[in-house]
Design an enzyme around this catalytic site. Sequence first.
Site, PDB file in Angstrom:
ATOM      1  N   HIS A 115       9.299  -8.506  23.995  1.00 34.36           N
ATOM      2  CA  HIS A 115       8.739  -9.639  23.298  1.00 34.36           C
ATOM      3  C   HIS A 115       9.776 -10.887  23.381  1.00 34.36           C
ATOM      4  O   HIS A 115       9.502 -12.006  23.506  1.00 34.36           O
ATOM      5  CB  HIS A 115       8.372  -9.407  21.855  1.00 34.36           C
TER       6      HIS A 115
ATOM      7  N   HIS B   2      10.702  -2.088  22.203  1.00 38.91           N
ATOM      8  CA  HIS B   2       9.457  -2.854  22.205  1.00 38.91           C
ATOM      9  C   HIS B   2       9.701  -4.319  21.701  1.00 38.91           C
ATOM     10  O   HIS B   2       9.033  -5.279  22.420  1.00 38.91           O
ATOM     11  CB  HIS B   2       8.643  -2.393  21.196  1.00 38.91           C
ATOM     12  N   GLU B   3      10.347  -4.693  20.848  1.00 41.01           N
ATOM     13  CA  GLU B   3      10.703  -5.858  20.273  1.00 41.01           C
ATOM     14  C   GLU B   3      11.653  -6.702  21.399  1.00 41.01           C
ATOM     15  O   GLU B   3      11.325  -7.938  21.582  1.00 41.01           O
ATOM     16  CB  GLU B   3      11.311  -5.830  18.984  1.00 41.01           C
TER      17      GLU B   3
END
Length: 668
Positions: A182, A178-179
Site C-alpha cells: 500500500h 501487504h502494508e
Amino acid sequence: MDFFKNQDLARRNTRVMMVLYLIAVAGVVMATDVVIAAAYLYVAEVPWRPGASPLAMLRTVPQGIYLAGAIGTAVVILSVSLKQMLALREGGSAVAEMVGARELSRGTLDPLEKRLLNVVEEMAIASGVRVPRVYVMDNEAGINAFAAGYDVSNAVIAVTRGTLETLSRDELQGVIGHEFSHILNGDMWLNIKMIGVLAGIVYIGGIGSYMMRNDRSNDSDSRSNNDPRAAIARLLFGLALFLVGYVGTFFARLIKAAVSRQREFLADASSVQFTRNPAGIAGALDQIRTVSRGALISNRYAEDMSHMYFSQGISVWMSGLFDTHPPLDERIRRVHPGFHPSKYRRSRAPAGASGPAAAVSAVASGFAGAPSADGQRNSDAGTAWGRSAGESAKLVGTFDAGKVDYAARLLARLPPALREAMNEVAGASAVMVASLLAPKEVVMEGQVAAVRGIGEAALADRAKSLVPLLAGLGRAFDLMVIDLCLPAIKAGTDADKRRLIAALEAVIHADRRVSLHEFVVLTLVKTQLAPRAKPGAVKTKPLVAVRAEVIFALSLVAYAGRKPGPDPELDRAVESAFAAGAAVAGMAGARLIPKSEFSLDAAGAALANLMSVAPLAKAILVKALFAVVSADGTIRLMEAELMRLIGAVLECPLPPLIEEIDPATLAA
C-alpha cells in the site's frame, strides 16, 4: 508489479471516488430535503388533502424551503469533509493518533514490539523506503493493521495488539509486506482522502442521532413546557435524519468497496513477492478465521477507516456488495492455492517463537566495499551491472526476500551501542554527524570545531565519540544509517531538525569542498525533514515542463563516481552517458551542464521541482537516469548512492542496487 502504473492508477481512482462522492452528496441532499419538507408540513399544520398522494403534498412546500435545505445540507457536508481533511493534513501520524494508537519507542524492551520494529526496518531497507514510524493499537484484540501517509517517505504503519500477540514472525512479515505494498502503490494517499471526503456524507446521520439523544435527555423539560407536539417533532425529525444517514453510509461503503477491493488483491500478491513465503500471509488470513475476535476493530473510527485495514474490521449488512475487502477464503486461495488450514496449524510456531531474520547466517563471498587493511572505508566499488535502462527502472518500488535477507544482515552488523544511540533525537543526530566526519584526524578536528563553532558542542563531542562505531562499517551502511536515524529525528521538534541541518552543513563546509557523498546525505536529510507545504498534492507535470531540472539531474548522474581532472577520454565518456539519458528522456541534443554550474542549492532546487512530475513521466525520467548509469555497463557505488537519493526525493524508492556489497563478509 509496475510501480509507476499502480501509482497512476491510484491517482485515477481519485477521480472515480470524486464522481461517486458527488452522486452521494446529491443523494443525501435529496433525502434531507424530503425530511425538511415533511417537517415543514408538520410544523405548519398543512392539512392533508383528501386523495392527495405524499408526492402531491410535498409539491405544496414552497420552493424556497427546498432550495435553502439543499444549500444548507451541501454546505454542511462539504464543510465537514474539508474540516476532516484539514485535521488529517499531517498525514499518517494524524491518522494513527486519531485512532488512539501509541508510537513505539525504538528502544522498547517488549520482545513482540522489538520483533515488529525489526520486520519493518528490514522491509524498509530492502525496498529503499524511508523507515516508517510504527504504532500499536493497544486496545484492539483483533488481527489487523494499516499503513497511512501522503507520500512514501512519511508513511506510518500501525498494528493491533492482537496482531502482535497472535501471529508468528512469518505471518507478521506477511502482514507488513501487504502494508508495504500500500505504501509503494500509492494507496495511502487515496485512503486518507477517502476518510476526509466520506466524513461529510455520513455526518447528517450523526446530527439525527444527536437530536434523538438530546431530546431524550431533555424529555422532562419538554413535558414541563407542555409542548409534546414540539418534542414529537424533534424526535421524528431526528429519526428521519438518522435514517438519511444510512443513505450516506450506503454511498460511503459503496465508494470504499469500489475503490479498495482490487487493491487488496494486489497488496496480497505483492506481499508474497516481497517475502517469497505465501504461507506467511495465508497463515495470517487463516488466523483471522480461527480466533474469536477475528479482524474486528472496536474503535469508534472503525467505519471511517474500514477501507484502510489489512482485513475487514467491521460487520456490514448486505455482505459482498459493501465489503471493503475480498472474502478471506478467496484471498487465501489466490496467494496460496495449496494451503491446508489444519496441516498449517499443526506445523505453525507460536507468536514470537522464531528468531529475528537478522540472525541469518553470514555467507562470506565477494564483498566489495569492505574496510581496507588500515580500517578506512573504501571510496568506490564497482560491479558488473548487466541491466538495461528499462530493466533497471523496473526495480523502483520492488524488492524480494533476497533483499530482505540482505537488509537483515546489515542490521545484524550494527553495534548495539550505535543502535541504542539511534533511538532518540540527540543520539540519532550525533550518528548522522559522525557519518560525515573524515577518517583523517586533522580533518576531523576541523569539522568538529566547526560544529562547536555554531554552538553545538555537546552534539560535536558525542558525534566524535561515535566515530569508532562507524569506522568498521562499509559504504553499504551509509544510507541505511540515515534511514534508521530519521524516525527519531522526525519525531523531534523543529528546533532539533534545524540544529541537525546546521551541524551537517558545518561539517560539510569545514574543508571548503562538498563531496558527492556529502551532497547525497545533506540533500536526503533536508528533503525528509522539510515541511510538506501541500500534503497529498496531485503530481501531474510532464517532463517537458521541467526540462531544465531533468537536464540538471542527468548531468549530475553523468559526473557521479568520476574523478575530476583533465582527461579527454573521461570527458567523452561523461558526454556519451549524458547523451544516452537525454535521448531516453526525449531531450536529444540537450547540453551537458558544466561542473562549474553545480551547487548544493541548485541541485536541491532541481530535485525539489522534479517531485511534481506525473507518475508515468517519472517512469521515463528514472529510465533516462539509469540509461546514464548503465552506459558503460558498470554501476559505481557513488552512482548507486546517488540514484537511491534521487529515488527517495522523487518518491520512487529503489532497493539496494549493488548486491555484492555484502556485510556478512565483514569480520566479526
